[in-house]
Write an enzyme that holds these catalytic residues in place. Structure first.
Site, PDB file in Angstrom:
ATOM      1  N   GLN A 114       0.847  -1.291  -0.051  1.00  0.00           N
ATOM      2  CA  GLN A 114      -0.205   0.016  -0.068  1.00  0.00           C
ATOM      3  C   GLN A 114       0.806   1.229   0.043  1.00  0.00           C
ATOM      4  OE1 GLN A 114      -2.734  -0.464   3.231  1.00  0.00           O
ATOM      5  NE2 GLN A 114      -2.972  -2.490   2.801  1.00  0.00           N
ATOM      6  N   HIS A 180      -1.170   0.286   5.712  1.00  0.00           N
ATOM      7  CA  HIS A 180      -1.859   1.214   6.448  1.00  0.00           C
ATOM      8  C   HIS A 180      -0.748   2.385   6.728  1.00  0.00           C
ATOM      9  CE1 HIS A 180      -4.879  -2.078   8.363  1.00  0.00           C
ATOM     10  NE2 HIS A 180      -4.879  -1.798   6.923  1.00  0.00           N
ATOM     11  N   GLU A 272     -15.366   3.247   8.876  1.00  0.00           N
ATOM     12  CA  GLU A 272     -15.939   4.280   9.710  1.00  0.00           C
ATOM     13  C   GLU A 272     -15.848   5.552   8.995  1.00  0.00           C
ATOM     14  OE1 GLU A 272     -14.612   2.230  13.785  1.00  0.00           O
ATOM     15  OE2 GLU A 272     -13.723   4.201  13.336  1.00  0.00           O
ATOM     16  N   TYR A 282     -10.652   6.636  19.763  1.00  0.00           N
ATOM     17  CA  TYR A 282     -11.401   6.044  18.718  1.00  0.00           C
ATOM     18  C   TYR A 282     -11.247   4.522  18.793  1.00  0.00           C
ATOM     19  CZ  TYR A 282     -12.671  10.771  17.394  1.00  0.00           C
ATOM     20  OH  TYR A 282     -12.994  12.165  17.218  1.00  0.00           O
ATOM     21  N   TYR A 293      -9.592 -10.634  10.613  1.00  0.00           N
ATOM     22  CA  TYR A 293      -9.910 -11.447   9.356  1.00  0.00           C
ATOM     23  C   TYR A 293      -9.615 -12.957   9.679  1.00  0.00           C
ATOM     24  CZ  TYR A 293      -9.458  -7.352   6.303  1.00  0.00           C
ATOM     25  OH  TYR A 293      -9.756  -6.273   5.765  1.00  0.00           O
TER      26      TYR A 293
END
Length: 401
Positions: A114, A180, A272, A282, A293
């Site tokens: 990513q 991430h 979210e 949060y 997963y």
């Protein structure tokens, strides 16, 4: 508490699976973030049709403005030209009509998984400073992390380059893995502060760790330093931390009332949209409306659990990528609403915003993974398709006739 034991075991196996997030090959990076960029002739791009082609089942007509390899983010210059980031490290300047594009800098990124060249925004004082802020993933001693940097758009019109590039902030700690990073950037409406997202890097518990920036929203000065009077420093957090307990924050935007909104990918379910509030936790990885997963449960958000719950959440997931709050006149019925790009859902998602509250609106099928969504100076909605099978086109959405 047994679900915590599963986190480490599933972190690596989840790397490629997380809501359809992308992958690529590894490229090493030196401390200097910039490699000399070639000066190719401008590349012709598809020109938009005058009125666009209606998209069935949506209120939009679509015109193809340009085509890219694997675009990640975009922003508009005051003259309506666009800057677009390519995952592999190219900063591309595109003419307003999309007729031509050229690379103005090549950033030496680690584009595995990513990673890549990520967000791009203009400085609030761009008209005078010509500064451009951007983020990218980099490898260093001990692992990889997301970097905040800026440069200056300089040179004669038609031959501009992104020069004087400097590193402003590096996420800590560096860790292994390719997922991430997050890396979204938003300036406060007064231009005094820069908000920067650092993902949990698929390591789960760093989102609650006071000693690092992973899984956090940061509030910095425009020079990348911790802003004064951030809310959590007195509790032992890094002085730049504004909020924590986040997973993978891929959208960040202020609404016209000055509220800061953020969307993030949940695990298996539980994407979210959050209202980002000073000093709040949060919940990740201790609370989520999704599951791990491997199928193990995570406690849902619940009143009184000490965690800030999302304003809106999705299960099945939308795989959110990119966030924009619409303020234009071309779609008056959507003014003040949030628009989110959907990756695995291949959709454009609208959320009704009402002050500090939110509720689900429309979800339109786009037939491609949508990586980014922006509002144009003309009030049109611009979306970037993800690369690979999703083509990587820049589309201009206007009202269907």
């Amino acid at each position: 508490m047994l679900y915590r034991i599963a986190f480490a075991a599933v972190a690596l196996s989840a790397a490629a699976a997380c809501n359809g997030e992308d992958s690529a090959a590894v490229q090493p990076i030196a401390d200097a973030p910039v490699a000399p960029a070639p000066q190719p002739a401008p590349t012709p791009s598809p020109s938009p049709s005058p009125s666009g082609t209606p998209i069935a089942g949506t209120p939009f007509a679509r015109a193809v403005i340009a085509d890219f390899d694997a675009p990640w983010a975009m922003t508009f210059l005051p003259d309506r030209r666009m800057l677009v980031t390519e995952k592999k490290g190219e900063m591309v300047l595109v003419t307003a009509d999309g007729a031509s594009k050229r690379t103005i800098a090549t950033i030496d990124v680690d584009s595995a998984g990513q990673g890549g060249l990520m967000d791009v925004v203009l400085a609030p004082d761009f008209a005078s400073s010509k500064r451009v802020y951007f983020s990218y993933s980099a490898a260093g001693r001990g692992g990889k992390g997301v970097v905040l940097a800026r440069g200056v758009l300089s040179g004669e019109a038609g031959a501009e380059r992104l020069a004087s590039i400097e590193t402003l902030y590096r996420a800590t700690p560096l860790v292994t893995g390719d997922g991430h990073y997050s890396g979204r950037i938003a300036f406060s409406p007064d231009g005094q502060y820069l908000f920067f997202t650092n993902g949990d890097r698929q390591k789960f518990t760093p989102a609650q760790d006071k000693s690092g920036s992973l899984g956090k929203v940061l509030r910095l000065t425009p020079d990348g330093k911790p802003a004064a009077n951030n809310p959590l420093a007195a509790q032992g957090f890094l002085p730049e931390v504004w909020s924590y307990g986040h997973r993978n924050l891929l959208g960040l935007a202020f609404d016209p009332q000055g509220n800061l909104w953020q969307q993030e990918m949940g695990p298996k379910g539980g994407d979210e949209l959050n209202l980002v509030l000073s000093g709040r936790n949060y919940g990740w990885p201790n609370a989520s409306n999704g599951s791990n997963y491997d199928g193990s449960d995570i406690p849902d958000h619940a009143p009184g659990d000490g965690y800030e719950a999302p304003k809106v959440w999705w299960n099945p997931v939308i795989s959110p990528g990119g966030l924009m709050i619409y303020s234009g006149d071309l779609f008056p019925q959507f003014k003040g609403d949030a628009f989110i790009g959907g990756l695995s859902s291949q959709s454009l998602v609208r959320v009704d915003l009402n002050g500090t509250n939110a509720s689900k609106g429309d979800q339109w099928s786009m037939g491609a993974r949508i990586r980014e969504v922006e509002q144009g100076p003309d009030g049109a909605i611009y979306v970037l398709e993800d690369g690979g099978d999703s083509q990587g086109r820049l589309l201009r959405l206007t009202p269907a006739a």
